[in-house]
Structure formats: structure tokens, C-alpha cells
Design an enzyme around this catalytic site. Structure first.
Site, PDB file in Angstrom:
ATOM      1  N   PHE A  14       0.808  -1.223   0.000  1.00  0.00           N
ATOM      2  CA  PHE A  14       0.000   0.000   0.000  1.00  0.00           C
ATOM      3  C   PHE A  14       0.844   1.278   0.000  1.00  0.00           C
ATOM      4  CE2 PHE A  14      -2.733  -3.205   2.116  1.00  0.00           C
ATOM      5  CZ  PHE A  14      -3.737  -3.252   1.156  1.00  0.00           C
ATOM      6  N   HIS A  19      -4.538   6.073  -1.409  1.00  0.00           N
ATOM      7  CA  HIS A  19      -5.207   5.949  -0.111  1.00  0.00           C
ATOM      8  C   HIS A  19      -4.248   6.198   1.058  1.00  0.00           C
ATOM      9  CE1 HIS A  19      -9.249   5.257   1.016  1.00  0.00           C
ATOM     10  NE2 HIS A  19      -9.202   3.982   1.335  1.00  0.00           N
ATOM     11  N   MET A  64      -6.610  -1.540   9.183  1.00  0.00           N
ATOM     12  CA  MET A  64      -6.859  -1.162   7.805  1.00  0.00           C
ATOM     13  C   MET A  64      -7.666   0.142   7.846  1.00  0.00           C
ATOM     14  SD  MET A  64      -5.078  -3.249   6.241  1.00  0.00           S
ATOM     15  CE  MET A  64      -5.427  -3.159   4.498  1.00  0.00           C
ATOM     16  N   ASN A  66     -10.544   1.304   6.999  1.00  0.00           N
ATOM     17  CA  ASN A  66     -11.939   1.381   7.440  1.00  0.00           C
ATOM     18  C   ASN A  66     -12.113   1.252   8.945  1.00  0.00           C
ATOM     19  OD1 ASN A  66     -12.302   1.484   4.704  1.00  0.00           O
ATOM     20  ND2 ASN A  66     -13.420  -0.427   4.552  1.00  0.00           N
ATOM     21  N   ASN A 112     -14.289   6.138   4.328  1.00  0.00           N
ATOM     22  CA  ASN A 112     -14.538   5.160   5.388  1.00  0.00           C
ATOM     23  C   ASN A 112     -13.616   5.301   6.594  1.00  0.00           C
ATOM     24  OD1 ASN A 112     -16.758   3.956   4.144  1.00  0.00           O
ATOM     25  ND2 ASN A 112     -15.444   2.637   2.917  1.00  0.00           N
TER      26      ASN A 112
END
Length: 190
Positions: A14, A19, A64, A66, A112
Site C-alpha cells: 500500500f 489511499h 486497515m 476502514n 470510510n
């Protein structure tokens, strides 16, 4: 004590994705000041450092995206940090790349990670810096888009944006005047 939270997903795959831009800004500030996230507790990596004589708590959730609130709320609670001293940095699809928006408060806007923080804190009355990543084109899904790494050309712009957002945080720590910081740092980064 001010609290600076960068949002992102954990793991090598990631890194440098859209994000994870919140992580990138926090990492920029930490590296610039020779700080490191030296504590891990409550599902987060964090450190407390002094900047301009004031204590500043930096957090990167180790959940994570969310579930970010599950890290942020307990750490803030443990250190008695009020939501009005919180700034969250995160990606925003509704802003073009190169755009930065600072806000005193507001809704999650469909993000989120922000929904989780608002839910866990029980309020949306905290500061945020929204960093534009634009919307996907050519039929790409939003999840695929935000989990995609920036291209080399995009990184040229995003490095300027990361530095710009980092300077906004430093200015807020120095002055405690978020209204002035908003006036100076809102808009397109050139």
C-alpha cells in the site's frame, strides 16, 4: 497537546498509493524533524514529540483504513487529547490532484477511515486536511484506483502536495491559529 493523524493502510503493497497519502504527510514531518513512530499500542503506531515547545502526538493507525477510529480514539483517550486538538490527513476523491482543503469540521464525505474516526470519537468536530487524488477514469473502480500507486508524473505533483500539507501542520503547531492556516494553505499546490 495537538494530535496529528495520517490515514492509510498498513503493508508494503500500500506504500505510495493514493489511499496512503495521509501516512506520507506524517512520514514527511517525522523524517524532516528526525522523529520516528516509536510506540505501538491501541492498534496504532505513534510518538509524542516537541515542536516549537509544544507536545505533539503523531499517529498512524495500524488497522486497515476502514477501522482507523479503533486506533485513533483509544490513543487520544489514553493521552487525554480533545477532538478540537486533532487534525486528520487523508485522501479525497472529490478534489483534483494538487488540491488541498483544510476544514475545521465536517462530515466524512464518503471516506470510510473518517467515518470510523467520527463514529469512535462520537463527533465530527475536529480539523482535517483533505488531499486531492482525483477520481478514476477509463472505468476503473474506486477501490482499485485508491489502492493504485501514483505514476512517476503524479509523484512530482504529490511530493509538492506532501510538503505543502506538512508545512500547514507545522504552521498550525507553531501558531494554533487554524483559521489563518486555512487561509494560507487552502487551494491548488503549484
Amino acid at each position: 497537546m495537538k494530535c496529528i493523524v495520517g490515514l492509510g493502510n498498513i503493508g508494503k503493497r500500500f506504500e505510495l498509493t493514493r489511499h496512503n497519502i495521509g501516512f506520507e504527510v506524517v512520514d514527511y514531518i517525522l523524517e524532516k524533524n528526525n522523529f520516528s513512530l516509536d510506540k505501538q499500542k491501541f492498534k496504532g503506531a505513534y510518538t509524542i514529540e516537541r515542536m516549537n515547545g509544544d507536545k505533539v502526538l503523531f499517529i498512524e493507525p495500524m488497522t486497515m483504513m476502514n477501522l482507523s477510529g479503533e486506533a485513533v480514539a483509544p490513543i487520544m483517550d489514553y493521552y487525554n487529547v480533545n477532538p478540537e486538538d486533532l487534525i486528520v490527513l487523508y485522501d479525497d476523491l472529490d478534489l483534483e490532484q494538487g488540491q488541498v482543503r483544510l476544514r475545521q469540521k465536517g462530515s466524512a464525505g464518503g471516506h470510510n477511515g473518517m467515518k470510523s474516526i467520527i463514529k469512535m470519537l462520537g463527533t465530527d468536530q475536529f480539523k482535517r486536511i483533505r488531499i486531492g487524488v482525483g477520481r478514476p477514469t477509463n472505468g476503473m473502480t474506486v477501490p482499485d484506483y485508491v489502492l493504485q500507486r501514483f505514476s512517476n508524473d503524479e509523484m512530482v505533483t504529490m511530493e509538492k502536495v506532501i510538503e505543502h500539507a506538512g508545512r500547514a501542520i507545522e504552521k498550525f503547531v507553531e501558531t494554533s491559529r487554524f483559521d489563518h492556516v486555512m487561509n494560507e494553505f487552502n487551494g491548488e499546490v503549484k
